[in-house]
Design a protein around this motif. Structure first.
Motif, PDB file in Angstrom:
ATOM      1  N   CYS A 228       0.869  -1.179   0.000  1.00 46.02           N
ATOM      2  CA  CYS A 228       0.000   0.000   0.000  1.00 46.02           C
ATOM      3  C   CYS A 228       0.910   1.234   0.000  1.00 46.02           C
ATOM      4  N   CYS A 261      -2.710   5.579   8.130  1.00 48.56           N
ATOM      5  CA  CYS A 261      -3.153   5.033   6.844  1.00 48.56           C
ATOM      6  C   CYS A 261      -3.801   6.132   6.014  1.00 48.56           C
ATOM      7  N   CYS A 263      -4.469   5.415   2.756  1.00 45.34           N
ATOM      8  CA  CYS A 263      -4.875   4.650   1.574  1.00 45.34           C
ATOM      9  C   CYS A 263      -6.396   4.624   1.470  1.00 45.34           C
ATOM     10  N   VAL A 272     -10.386  -3.013   5.149  1.00 42.43           N
ATOM     11  CA  VAL A 272      -9.943  -2.879   6.535  1.00 42.43           C
ATOM     12  C   VAL A 272     -11.080  -2.175   7.283  1.00 42.43           C
TER      13      VAL A 272
HETATM   14  S1  SF4 Z   1      -4.688  -0.271   6.913  1.00 42.75           S
HETATM   15 FE1  SF4 Z   1      -3.844   1.195   5.423  1.00 42.75          FE
HETATM   16  S2  SF4 Z   1      -1.691   1.424   6.022  1.00 42.75           S
HETATM   17 FE2  SF4 Z   1      -2.463  -0.436   6.997  1.00 42.75          FE
HETATM   18  S3  SF4 Z   1      -1.921  -2.107   5.587  1.00 42.75           S
HETATM   19 FE3  SF4 Z   1      -4.032  -1.453   5.140  1.00 42.75          FE
HETATM   20  S4  SF4 Z   1      -3.794   0.052   3.499  1.00 42.75           S
HETATM   21 FE4  SF4 Z   1      -1.785  -0.182   4.449  1.00 42.75          FE
END
Ligand code: SF4
Ligand code: SF4
Length: 274
Positions: A228, A261, A263, A272
């Motif tokens: 990411c 984060c 992303c 997530v």
């Molecule tokens: S939560 Fe965000 S920073 Fe963490 S692994 Fe997933 S994309 Fe990457």
């Protein structure tokens, strides 16, 4: 915390060039030594994306991807292979080229994310161009604008100009982190939806299971792939190279290792839990 459900459609963010016709004061790439780099062997990139397991969306960005000399040809090739294609653009390309993008991706349209850069673009002309595209395209269209301290007082009014389209704000970053907004400025940002409408400004998701690395990854103009954007920033969790056969995607959701984060894709696609 349990992992979110398996994301049926994976997403790859491809930074296909560093080239851009703007030089925004807040650009995260402004310290990149060479702003003239671009992906060269486009057919190999297309083959690499087509070889990914399962369904994928390819999100094209840069720099400014429309400045890549092979941009439209690559869009046509990706779409012809059945991939969903999205783009992040400053919308400075000609209306003709933007409509060509819309036409090439009509069978499986993705998202056109138009970044309004107030240091360069005039909001009304930008909106009119975007409306012309959204009338010709079945994909989703959204507008983003960076909430610099100068921009922040204007954003609510700008959002009303784009009524009917999705308008999202992005916190300004300097040296990898969100700038030190005052509590009142943070309230303003949250009232505007937080980072890209997620309702938060600078989430710490460390430790949470995330599908990035398995159903999401970031690839640069050389084909180098990372889990990411934070992974790439810290040069961790390198997944190999899309072009030379060394790309190895993870098999499942794994714990996030990063304190901040930024992303949008994993957050907005349910990869997530926020
Ligand atoms: S939560 Fe965000 S920073 Fe963490 S692994 Fe997933 S994309 Fe990457
Ligand atoms: S348009 Fe985007 S890539 Fe280009 S200078 Fe501005 S922020 Fe950077």
């Amino acid at each position: 915390m349990s992992a979110p459900l398996y994301p049926i459609e994976g997403v790859a963010s491809w930074n296909m060039n560093t080239t851009c016709n703007y030089r925004c004061s807040y650009c995260t790439q402004r310290f990149v030594e060479d702003r003239k780099r671009w992906a060269r062997d486009l057919p190999r990139f297309v083959s690499g994306f087509l070889a990914l397991p399962g369904d994928w969306e390819i999100k094209l960005s840069g720099g400014e991807p429309f400045r890549h000399p092979g941009f439209l040809e690559t869009v046509r090739d990706l779409a012809a292979g059945g991939l969903r294609v999205s783009v992040v653009t400053n919308l400075s390309a000609s209306l003709e080229d933007l409509l060509e993008f819309a036409s090439a991706t009509a069978n499986r349209p993705g998202v056109l994310s138009a970044s309004l850069h107030l240091e360069y673009a005039e909001p009304e002309a930008f909106r009119d161009k975007l409306l012309a595209i959204s009338r010709a395209w079945a994909g989703r269209v959204c507008v983003t604008c960076v909430a610099t301290r100068d921009n922040l007082p204007r954003l609510a009014e700008l959002a009303s100009m784009f009524e009917g389209l999705s308008f999202k704000v992005q916190p300004e970053k300097q040296d990898r982190d969100v700038i030190d907004y005052s509590p009142a400025e943070r309230d303003q940002l949250l009232a505007l939806g937080g980072h890209n409408g997620t309702g938060v400004i600078d989430p710490d998701l460390s430790g949470r299971p995330c599908w990035a690395g398995s159903r999401y990854f970031v690839v640069d103009h050389r084909g180098e792939a990372w889990r990411c954007y934070p992974a790439r920033r810290y040069r961790q969790e390198h997944l190999g190279n899309l072009l030379d056969g060394s790309l190895r995607l993870r098999l499942g959701a794994e714990a996030c290792r990063y304190r901040y984060c930024n992303c949008t894709v994993p957050q907005q696609r349910g990869m997530v839990r926020l």
